[in-house]
Design an enzyme around this catalytic site. Structure first.
Site, PDB file in Angstrom:
ATOM      1  N   GLU A  33      -0.026  -3.216   4.676  1.00 41.97           N
ATOM      2  CA  GLU A  33      -1.395  -2.355   4.738  1.00 41.97           C
ATOM      3  C   GLU A  33      -1.196  -1.622   5.918  1.00 41.97           C
ATOM      4  O   GLU A  33      -0.952  -2.056   7.020  1.00 41.97           O
ATOM      5  CB  GLU A  33      -2.810  -2.882   4.467  1.00 41.97           C
ATOM      6  CG  GLU A  33      -3.121  -2.851   3.211  1.00 41.97           C
ATOM      7  CD  GLU A  33      -3.730  -1.598   2.570  1.00 41.97           C
ATOM      8  OE1 GLU A  33      -3.709  -0.710   3.377  1.00 41.97           O
ATOM      9  OE2 GLU A  33      -4.026  -1.422   1.674  1.00 41.97           O
ATOM     10  N   ASP A  34      -1.838  -0.331   6.010  1.00 44.03           N
ATOM     11  CA  ASP A  34      -1.843   0.334   7.222  1.00 44.03           C
ATOM     12  C   ASP A  34      -3.461   0.588   7.685  1.00 44.03           C
ATOM     13  O   ASP A  34      -3.820   1.233   8.570  1.00 44.03           O
ATOM     14  CB  ASP A  34      -1.271   1.852   7.333  1.00 44.03           C
ATOM     15  CG  ASP A  34      -1.946   2.594   6.445  1.00 44.03           C
ATOM     16  OD1 ASP A  34      -2.527   2.179   5.383  1.00 44.03           O
ATOM     17  OD2 ASP A  34      -2.143   3.895   6.603  1.00 44.03           O
ATOM     18  N   ASP A  81       0.887  -0.930   0.118  1.00 46.31           N
ATOM     19  CA  ASP A  81       0.105   0.033  -0.056  1.00 46.31           C
ATOM     20  C   ASP A  81       0.797   1.258   0.074  1.00 46.31           C
ATOM     21  O   ASP A  81       2.100   1.224   0.370  1.00 46.31           O
ATOM     22  CB  ASP A  81      -0.587  -0.186   1.147  1.00 46.31           C
ATOM     23  CG  ASP A  81      -1.637   1.123   1.522  1.00 46.31           C
ATOM     24  OD1 ASP A  81      -2.333   1.694   0.516  1.00 46.31           O
ATOM     25  OD2 ASP A  81      -1.581   1.627   2.613  1.00 46.31           O
ATOM     26  N   LEU A  82       0.415   2.390  -0.316  1.00 46.01           N
ATOM     27  CA  LEU A  82       1.321   3.527  -0.267  1.00 46.01           C
ATOM     28  C   LEU A  82       1.397   4.379   0.850  1.00 46.01           C
ATOM     29  O   LEU A  82       1.942   4.549   1.662  1.00 46.01           O
ATOM     30  CB  LEU A  82       0.987   4.330  -1.501  1.00 46.01           C
ATOM     31  CG  LEU A  82       1.661   5.780  -1.488  1.00 46.01           C
ATOM     32  CD1 LEU A  82       3.260   5.534  -2.076  1.00 46.01           C
ATOM     33  CD2 LEU A  82       1.364   6.539  -3.116  1.00 46.01           C
ATOM     34  N   ASP A  83      -0.079   5.272   0.924  1.00 47.56           N
ATOM     35  CA  ASP A  83      -0.323   5.969   2.123  1.00 47.56           C
ATOM     36  C   ASP A  83      -0.210   5.359   3.466  1.00 47.56           C
ATOM     37  O   ASP A  83      -1.109   4.497   3.766  1.00 47.56           O
ATOM     38  CB  ASP A  83      -1.850   6.717   1.655  1.00 47.56           C
ATOM     39  CG  ASP A  83      -1.792   7.377   0.517  1.00 47.56           C
ATOM     40  OD1 ASP A  83      -0.835   8.241   0.106  1.00 47.56           O
ATOM     41  OD2 ASP A  83      -3.000   7.247  -0.203  1.00 47.56           O
ATOM     42  N   LYS A 139      -9.322   5.483   5.756  1.00 48.51           N
ATOM     43  CA  LYS A 139      -8.096   5.012   5.214  1.00 48.51           C
ATOM     44  C   LYS A 139      -8.119   3.983   4.194  1.00 48.51           C
ATOM     45  O   LYS A 139      -9.016   3.210   4.356  1.00 48.51           O
ATOM     46  CB  LYS A 139      -7.031   4.616   6.401  1.00 48.51           C
ATOM     47  CG  LYS A 139      -6.692   5.683   7.108  1.00 48.51           C
ATOM     48  CD  LYS A 139      -5.626   5.282   8.166  1.00 48.51           C
ATOM     49  CE  LYS A 139      -5.058   6.390   9.082  1.00 48.51           C
ATOM     50  NZ  LYS A 139      -4.099   5.955  10.107  1.00 48.51           N
ATOM     51  N   THR A 175       1.674   9.853   3.752  1.00 46.19           N
ATOM     52  CA  THR A 175       0.555  10.660   3.200  1.00 46.19           C
ATOM     53  C   THR A 175      -0.586  10.626   3.627  1.00 46.19           C
ATOM     54  O   THR A 175      -1.603  11.384   3.594  1.00 46.19           O
ATOM     55  CB  THR A 175       0.540  10.542   1.606  1.00 46.19           C
ATOM     56  OG1 THR A 175       0.994   9.047   1.498  1.00 46.19           O
ATOM     57  CG2 THR A 175       1.468  11.240   0.749  1.00 46.19           C
ATOM     58  N   SER A 206      -2.377   0.611  -4.376  1.00 47.48           N
ATOM     59  CA  SER A 206      -2.952   1.935  -3.887  1.00 47.48           C
ATOM     60  C   SER A 206      -4.033   2.540  -4.687  1.00 47.48           C
ATOM     61  O   SER A 206      -4.266   2.409  -5.864  1.00 47.48           O
ATOM     62  CB  SER A 206      -1.605   3.140  -3.892  1.00 47.48           C
ATOM     63  OG  SER A 206      -2.128   4.254  -3.396  1.00 47.48           O
ATOM     64  N   ALA A 207      -5.087   2.814  -3.625  1.00 43.66           N
ATOM     65  CA  ALA A 207      -6.178   3.508  -4.231  1.00 43.66           C
ATOM     66  C   ALA A 207      -6.056   4.824  -4.650  1.00 43.66           C
ATOM     67  O   ALA A 207      -7.056   5.349  -5.484  1.00 43.66           O
ATOM     68  CB  ALA A 207      -7.229   3.372  -3.021  1.00 43.66           C
ATOM     69  N   LYS A 210     -10.857  -1.091  -2.216  1.00 40.82           N
ATOM     70  CA  LYS A 210     -10.658  -1.710  -0.826  1.00 40.82           C
ATOM     71  C   LYS A 210     -11.891  -1.719  -0.159  1.00 40.82           C
ATOM     72  O   LYS A 210     -12.410  -0.466  -0.067  1.00 40.82           O
ATOM     73  CB  LYS A 210      -9.413  -1.403  -0.245  1.00 40.82           C
ATOM     74  CG  LYS A 210      -8.092  -1.531  -0.899  1.00 40.82           C
ATOM     75  CD  LYS A 210      -7.070  -0.616  -0.270  1.00 40.82           C
ATOM     76  CE  LYS A 210      -5.898  -0.648  -1.328  1.00 40.82           C
ATOM     77  NZ  LYS A 210      -4.772   0.322  -0.616  1.00 40.82           N
TER      78      LYS A 210
HETATM   79  P1  B16 Z   1      -6.540  10.079  -4.141  1.00 39.50           P
HETATM   80  P2  B16 Z   1      -3.680   4.026  -0.368  1.00 39.50           P
HETATM   81  C1  B16 Z   1      -5.665   5.844  -0.256  1.00 39.50           C
HETATM   82  O1  B16 Z   1      -4.469   5.204  -0.603  1.00 39.50           O
HETATM   83  C2  B16 Z   1      -5.873   6.599   0.923  1.00 39.50           C
HETATM   84  O2  B16 Z   1      -5.627   5.617   2.002  1.00 39.50           O
HETATM   85  C3  B16 Z   1      -7.246   7.187   0.865  1.00 39.50           C
HETATM   86  O3  B16 Z   1      -7.148   7.762   2.309  1.00 39.50           O
HETATM   87  C4  B16 Z   1      -7.501   7.923  -0.064  1.00 39.50           C
HETATM   88  O4  B16 Z   1      -8.572   8.499  -0.379  1.00 39.50           O
HETATM   89  C5  B16 Z   1      -7.472   7.145  -1.511  1.00 39.50           C
HETATM   90  O5  B16 Z   1      -6.025   6.516  -1.595  1.00 39.50           O
HETATM   91  C6  B16 Z   1      -7.355   7.807  -2.885  1.00 39.50           C
HETATM   92  O6  B16 Z   1      -6.492   8.767  -3.040  1.00 39.50           O
HETATM   93  O7  B16 Z   1      -7.555  10.817  -3.626  1.00 39.50           O
HETATM   94  O8  B16 Z   1      -5.015  10.465  -4.013  1.00 39.50           O
HETATM   95  O9  B16 Z   1      -6.823   9.361  -5.327  1.00 39.50           O
HETATM   96  O10 B16 Z   1      -3.940   3.769   1.495  1.00 39.50           O
HETATM   97  O11 B16 Z   1      -4.400   2.901  -1.046  1.00 39.50           O
HETATM   98  O12 B16 Z   1      -2.365   4.090  -0.767  1.00 39.50           O
HETATM   99 MG    MG Z   2      -2.881   3.140   3.355  1.00 37.91          MG
END
Ligand code: B16
Ligand code: MG
Length: 222
Positions: free
Chosen positions: A169-170, A7-9, A43, A15, A114-115, A145
């Protein structure tokens, strides 16, 4: 274990905190209460679904038209992009650079699930864009997710069977996604949210190839 899917964030860089700050600003403008506890529910969740959850929380879901919601989404992303503008390779979470080197040395494939549609630009800022064998494009997916689709897509693009993958994942939604993909689930951080993980660590600096591999092997032997 043939691949590790990140996962990224909140796993590679912090982030998750920047998403929190950007959403908080939007919630304040809408006079909706917003704190870290509520933020846990966002998240790993897509931008659109996050806004729905915030508006629901404030009892305002029916008040906003489709185009008003689109404006709020654009505004949130502008706030967020301003915050990620300052990211440099120094913003890698502790231990992640070392872990990526260990995985490369062990010839373990590396993917990003990552989403976030901002993920490629964040990876560029972290100087990591060439480290990943696969970066799943969240725009190509039907479900977010906790659906397993994003982790299964990563394994599919890598050509690795899901049982031979570990996912890190976090977020609770992310752990659920990894588990239902049939992979070894590693949780980082807040233990309460991580209780479904096969292995959990308090912080990214606790992660290592040996820890992941031993945990993955134990699960296979069960
Ligand atoms: P964006 P991850 C997710 O990233 C975040 O946890 C989530 O808070 C965010 O809304 C989502 O990405 C979409 O991100 O607005 O930059 O497209 O945790 O899956 O890496
Ligand atoms: Mg995350």
């Amino acid at each position: 274990m043939k691949a590790v899917i990140f996962d990224l964030d909140g796993v590679i860089t912090d982030t998750a905190e920047l998403h929190f700050l950007a959403w908080k600003r939007i919630a304040e403008q809408l006079h909706i209460p917003f704190d870290r506890d509520f933020n846990e529910r966002l998240k790993g969740i897509s931008r659109e679904e996050s806004l729905e959850r915030i508006l629901d929380h404030g009892g305002l879901s029916a008040t906003y038209s489709k185009s008003a919601k689109r404006d709020l989404l654009v505004m949130k992303n502008q706030y967020y992009q301003k915050l990620i503008d300052n990211i440099t390779p120094r913003d890698l979470l502790p231990g992640i650079g070392r872990l990526l080197c260990e995985l490369e040395k062990e010839r373990i494939k590396i993917a990003l699930a990552s989403a976030s549609r901002n993920a490629p630009s964040i990876l560029k800022r972290l100087d990591l864009i060439n480290v990943f064998d696969v970066i799943v494009d969240p725009a190509s997916l039907k479900k977010g997710k906790p659906d397993p689709e994003i982790f299964l897509a990563a394994a599919g693009h890598l050509g690795v069977s899901p049982v031979d993958c570990a996912g890190i994942e976090d977020a609770e939604a992310g752990i659920a996604s990894i588990k239902s993909a049939g992979m070894f689930a590693v949780g980082v951080g807040n233990e309460r949210a991580m209780h479904e993980a096969d292995l959990s660590v308090r912080q990214t600096s606790d992660l290592s190839f040996d820890l992941l591999y031993e945990g993955w092997k134990r699960r296979m032997e069960r």
